[in-house]
Scaffold this active site. Structure first.
Site, PDB file in Angstrom:
ATOM      1  N   ILE A 194     -33.560  77.064 -32.579  1.00  0.00           N
ATOM      2  CA  ILE A 194     -34.568  77.413 -33.587  1.00  0.00           C
ATOM      3  C   ILE A 194     -34.948  76.076 -34.207  1.00  0.00           C
ATOM      4  O   ILE A 194     -34.155  75.465 -34.925  1.00  0.00           O
ATOM      5  CB  ILE A 194     -34.036  78.398 -34.646  1.00  0.00           C
ATOM      6  CG1 ILE A 194     -33.681  79.733 -33.988  1.00  0.00           C
ATOM      7  CG2 ILE A 194     -35.074  78.593 -35.751  1.00  0.00           C
ATOM      8  CD1 ILE A 194     -33.105  80.774 -34.935  1.00  0.00           C
ATOM      9  N   PRO A 195     -36.139  75.565 -33.902  1.00  0.00           N
ATOM     10  CA  PRO A 195     -36.485  74.157 -34.151  1.00  0.00           C
ATOM     11  C   PRO A 195     -36.815  73.802 -35.604  1.00  0.00           C
ATOM     12  O   PRO A 195     -37.938  73.415 -35.932  1.00  0.00           O
ATOM     13  CB  PRO A 195     -37.687  73.945 -33.231  1.00  0.00           C
ATOM     14  CG  PRO A 195     -38.348  75.285 -33.181  1.00  0.00           C
ATOM     15  CD  PRO A 195     -37.220  76.276 -33.207  1.00  0.00           C
ATOM     16  N   CYS A 196     -35.825  73.878 -36.463  1.00  0.00           N
ATOM     17  CA  CYS A 196     -36.029  73.526 -37.870  1.00  0.00           C
ATOM     18  C   CYS A 196     -36.315  72.034 -38.047  1.00  0.00           C
ATOM     19  O   CYS A 196     -36.854  71.624 -39.082  1.00  0.00           O
ATOM     20  CB  CYS A 196     -34.839  73.960 -38.713  1.00  0.00           C
ATOM     21  SG  CYS A 196     -33.244  73.339 -38.143  1.00  0.00           S
ATOM     22  N   HIS A 197     -36.014  71.226 -37.031  1.00  0.00           N
ATOM     23  CA  HIS A 197     -36.296  69.790 -37.108  1.00  0.00           C
ATOM     24  C   HIS A 197     -37.791  69.501 -37.114  1.00  0.00           C
ATOM     25  O   HIS A 197     -38.209  68.413 -37.489  1.00  0.00           O
ATOM     26  CB  HIS A 197     -35.621  69.041 -35.947  1.00  0.00           C
ATOM     27  CG  HIS A 197     -36.079  69.471 -34.597  1.00  0.00           C
ATOM     28  ND1 HIS A 197     -35.568  70.599 -33.964  1.00  0.00           N
ATOM     29  CD2 HIS A 197     -37.012  68.959 -33.762  1.00  0.00           C
ATOM     30  CE1 HIS A 197     -36.161  70.740 -32.796  1.00  0.00           C
ATOM     31  NE2 HIS A 197     -37.050  69.764 -32.643  1.00  0.00           N
ATOM     32  N   ARG A 198     -38.613  70.470 -36.740  1.00  0.00           N
ATOM     33  CA  ARG A 198     -40.065  70.271 -36.682  1.00  0.00           C
ATOM     34  C   ARG A 198     -40.750  70.444 -38.034  1.00  0.00           C
ATOM     35  O   ARG A 198     -41.965  70.384 -38.121  1.00  0.00           O
ATOM     36  CB  ARG A 198     -40.680  71.244 -35.672  1.00  0.00           C
ATOM     37  CG  ARG A 198     -40.221  71.000 -34.245  1.00  0.00           C
ATOM     38  CD  ARG A 198     -40.827  71.990 -33.269  1.00  0.00           C
ATOM     39  NE  ARG A 198     -40.227  71.802 -31.952  1.00  0.00           N
ATOM     40  CZ  ARG A 198     -40.159  72.741 -31.020  1.00  0.00           C
ATOM     41  NH1 ARG A 198     -40.692  73.934 -31.240  1.00  0.00           N
ATOM     42  NH2 ARG A 198     -39.590  72.488 -29.867  1.00  0.00           N
TER      43      ARG A 198
END
Length: 163
Positions: free
Chosen positions: A128-132
Site C-alpha cells: 500500500i504505497p504510502c511513500h507516494r
C-alpha cells in the site's frame, strides 16, 4: 492463526514479511530510521518458502518490472483507514500526491492530518504505497520507515515509469 515470517534484503534495506494463510499482515522495512518498534514474535515460525511469491514480487518491484502488487492482505483497519489505504492504492506508480489530495479523494477536505496518521499506521508499506504521499509544501514528510527510503522509493518509481 499461525503466523509465519521471512526476511530478505532489497537494494535499499532489509525487509521482514509477516503473514498467514489469510494474507500478509505486516511489512517491516529495516532502514535504521524506523519510528516504530518491531520485534519478531516468538510464536511466529520462520518460513522462507511460504513467502516465495511475495518475495518475487518485491524483487520485481525493486528491479522496475512490477508496478502493482498482487498480494493477498490480512490487515486490521478502522473504516477511515480503509478509505485512506484504498485511495493510496489508486495513486499511479511513479506519481506523488499530497495528504490534502488524499483527503479530498476520500471526501473530507479537512482530514489531511488524519490521512497522515492513517499513512503512519499502514502495516504494509510499499504494497500500500504510502511513500507516494508528500507534504503540501512538496517536502517528503511522515514516512515511518524514514525519509531516506521514502526518497529512494519515489526516485525508483520515477525512473522506472519512463521505461
Amino acid at each position: 492463526m499461525i503466523y509465519k515470517y521471512t526476511s530478505f534484503n532489497s537494494p535499499f534495506c532489509g525487509i521482514i514479511l509477516v503473514g498467514s494463510k489469510a494474507g500478509i499482515s505486516y511489512v517491516h522495512l529495516q532502514t535504521g530510521e524506523e519510528t516504530k518498534t518491531f520485534n519478531i514474535d516468538t510464536s511466529w515460525h520462520k518460513d522462507d518458502e511460504f513467502f516465495t511469491n511475495e518475495k518475487k514480487q518485491f524483487d520485481n518491484y525493486f528491479n522496475g518490472s512490477l508496478i502493482s502488487f498482487d498480494i493477498k492482505l490480512d490487515i486490521s483497519a478502522t473504516p477511515f483507514q480503509k478509505k485512506v489505504w484504498s485511495a493510496l492504492q489508486k495513486i499511479p506508480y511513479g506519481k506523488i500526491c499530497t495528504y490534502g489530495d488524499i483527503a479530498r479523494k476520500i471526501g473530507n477536505i479537512k482530514a489531511a492530518r488524519a490521512v497522515g496518521m492513517a499513512n503512519n499506521r499502514n502495516p504494509v508499506p510499499i504494497i500500500i504505497p504510502c511513500h507516494r504521499v508528500i507534504g503540501a509544501n512538496g517536502k517528503l514528510t511522515g514516512f515511518s520507515s524514514g525519509i531516506t527510503i521514502k526518497r529512494k522509493l519515489i526516485e525508483l518509481e520515477a525512473i522506472n515509469s519512463y521505461k
